[in-house]
Design an enzyme around this catalytic site. Structure first.
Site, PDB file in Angstrom:
ATOM      1  N   ASP A   1       0.854  -1.185   0.000  1.00  0.00           N
ATOM      2  CA  ASP A   1       0.000   0.000   0.000  1.00  0.00           C
ATOM      3  C   ASP A   1       0.889   1.233   0.000  1.00  0.00           C
ATOM      4  O   ASP A   1       1.883   1.277   0.714  1.00  0.00           O
ATOM      5  CB  ASP A   1      -0.893   0.024   1.248  1.00  0.00           C
TER       6      ASP A   1
ATOM      7  N   HIS B   1       1.249  -7.732   0.653  1.00  0.00           N
ATOM      8  CA  HIS B   1       0.119  -8.563   1.036  1.00  0.00           C
ATOM      9  C   HIS B   1      -0.731  -8.880  -0.185  1.00  0.00           C
ATOM     10  O   HIS B   1      -0.533  -8.313  -1.262  1.00  0.00           O
ATOM     11  CB  HIS B   1      -0.701  -7.882   2.142  1.00  0.00           C
TER      12      HIS B   1
ATOM     13  N   ARG C   1     -16.127 -12.454   1.236  1.00  0.00           N
ATOM     14  CA  ARG C   1     -15.313 -11.603   2.120  1.00  0.00           C
ATOM     15  C   ARG C   1     -15.629 -10.148   1.790  1.00  0.00           C
ATOM     16  O   ARG C   1     -15.730  -9.779   0.612  1.00  0.00           O
ATOM     17  CB  ARG C   1     -13.824 -11.879   1.886  1.00  0.00           C
TER      18      ARG C   1
END
Ligand SMILES: O=C(O)CCC(=O)C(=O)O
Ligand SMILES: [Fe+2]
Length: 349
Positions: free
Chosen positions: A205, A278, A288
Site C-alpha cells: 500500500d 500482502h 469476504r
C-alpha cells in the site's frame, strides 16, 4: 456479484507453489490501545512486521456494522446500478480489473476519496454510514500515528498525524467484496487441487497508514521477510494496520522529523526500509467484505531522503518527487511492480 463463466475463471491466477510459512512465525502482533504501554506494543509490532491488529480501538461497533450492511446492500444491487457510481478512473466501481494495466482478481470494489464524493449521491444511507465510520477511523489512525511518534520520540507528536488531518490530505477509502469463488481447491499434500484463486494480487500500500476491517472470512495474507506467505486470521471486531516494516531498535527512524508513506519511507531511509507485501486469496464458500481507509499526505508533499539519515558522503539513491508524482506513477504501473523504480537515480541514468 462478480459474474464470470466457468472457463473464464482460468484467466485468474492460481497459486500452486506457496513457499511454506516461516517456522518462526507465531502470530500477528496485537496492540491494545487502552493499555498505557500501547506505544511499545506498536513499535515492537513495526519492528517485527509493519502489520498489527488493534483492539480497544474506540470505533463504535454500530458504525462498523451499519457500514458493512450498507456495503453488502450495495454489492447485491444489479451491475448497472453499481456502475452508476462511475468507472474506477480511479474512483468509482470496479469489477475484476484492478487498475488499468492488466491486473485481475476475483473481486469487485468501490474506491472513493475521503472528501465529499459526488459518486455516492444516489446512495444516501451508504454515504451517511460512510461519513460516521470514516470520521471515527481517521481519529483512530491519528491516535495510532501519535502513539507511534511517542514511541519513536518524534517531535512534535502530531508530525505524522497532521498529514492526515490536513485539509488537502489525499486519503482514499476502498470497499472490496470477494464473492465465493467456485472451483477453488487448494493444492493438497498429494499435489491435487487446482490452487487458490487470487482475489487481490500481491502489492504494497502506498499511503502513510492503512486501516483494514473485514468480516469474518479469511483470505488476507502477508509476506514475511523470507518470502513465505502467512494467512491473517480474520477478526471482525478488530482492525488491522499496515504501517511500515523493518524498524530496528537503533533505527534512524527514532530521529524522524516527519513521515511519509511506507513506499515513500523506502526513499526517506534511502532504500533501507520497505513496506509489507500482502494479497488476498478467494474463498470457495463465504464472501469476504473488507473496508480500508488509506491515510495519505497532501499531493504537494515532497518525498526525499532525510538529510539526517544520510551517512558521511552517502548519495541519495532517489530523485526528489512529490506525492502527486508518485501517485501518477503508481496508477501507471501493475500491482506487484516496484513503483519507486522511476525515481531511482540508477534506473533513470
Ligand atoms: O481486501 C483485503 O483484505 C485487502 C485488500 C487490499 O490490500 C487493498 O485494497 O489494498
Ligand atoms: Fe492493500
Amino acid at each position: 456479484m462478480v459474474v464470470v463463466s466457468k472457463p473464464a475463471i482460468e484467466q485468474f491466477s492460481n497459486i500452486r507453489n506457496n513457499k511454506p510459512a516461516s517456522a518462526l512465525f507465531t502470530q500477528i502482533p496485537l496492540v491494545d490501545m487502552s493499555k498505557p504501554d500501547s506505544k511499545h506494543q506498536i513499535i515492537k509490532a513495526c519492528e517485527e512486521f509493519g502489520f498489527f491488529k488493534v483492539i480497544n480501538h474506540g470505533v463504535p461497533m454500530e458504525f462498523i456494522s451499519l457500514l458493512e450492511s450498507e456495503a453488502t446492500k450495495f454489492f447485491s444491487l444489479p451491475l448497472c446500478e453499481k456502475q452508476k457510481t462511475g468507472q474506477p478512473k480511479p474512483y468509482g466501481y470496479g469489477n475484476k480489473r484492478i487498475g488499468t494495466h492488466g491486473d485481475v482478481g476475483w473481486v469487485e470494489f468501490l474506491l472513493l476519496t475521503t472528501n465529499q464524493d459526488p459518486n455516492l449521491h444516489r446512495f444516501q444511507s451508504f454515504r451517511l454510514a460512510l461519513g460516521d465510520y470514516m470520521k471515527s477511523v481517521k481519529k483512530m489512525a491519528c491516535e495510532i500515528l501519535e502513539t507511534m511518534a511517542d514511541g519513536l520520540k518524534i517531535q512534535p507528536r502530531n508530525a505524522l498525524s497532521k498529514l492526515l488531518m490536513d485539509e488537502e490530505s489525499d486519503s482514499v477509502f476502498r470497499v472490496n467484496h470477494y464473492p465465493p469463488c467456485p472451483d477453488v481447491e487448494p493444492v493438497n499434500a498429494n499435489g491435487n487441487g487446482n490452487g487458490d484463486v487470487i482475489g487481490f494480487g500481491e502489492h504494497t500500500d502506498p499511503q502513510i497508514i492503512s486501516v483494514l476491517r473485514s468480516n469474518n472470512t479469511s483470505g488476507l495474507q502477508i509476506s514475511l521477510k523470507d518470502g513465505s506467505w502467512i494467512s491473517v486470521p480474520p477478526d471482525q471486531n478488530s482492525f488491522f494496520i499496515n504501517v511500515v516494516t523493518d524498524y530496528s531498535p537503533q533505527s534512524p527512524l527514532h530521529n524522524f522529523p516527519s513521515f511519509l508513506s511506507p513506499n515513500s519511507l523506502a526513499v526517506m531511509t534511502n532504500g533501507r526500509f520497505k513496506s509489507v507485501k500482502h494479497r488476498v486469496l478467494s474463498n470457495s464458500v463465504k464472501p469476504r467484505l473488507s473496508m480500508i481507509y488509506f491515510g495519505g499526505p497532501p499531493l504537494s508533499e515532497k518525498i526525499a531522503p532525510l538529510p539526517s539519515l544520510m551517512r558521511g558522503d552517502q548519495q541519495s539513491l532517489y530523485k526528489e518527487f512529490t506525492w502527486f508524482e508518485y501517485k501518477r506513477c503508481a496508477y501507471n504501473s501493475r500491482l506487484a511492480d516496484n513503483r519507486l523504480i522511476h525515481f531511482e537515480k540508477i534506473a533513470a541514468s
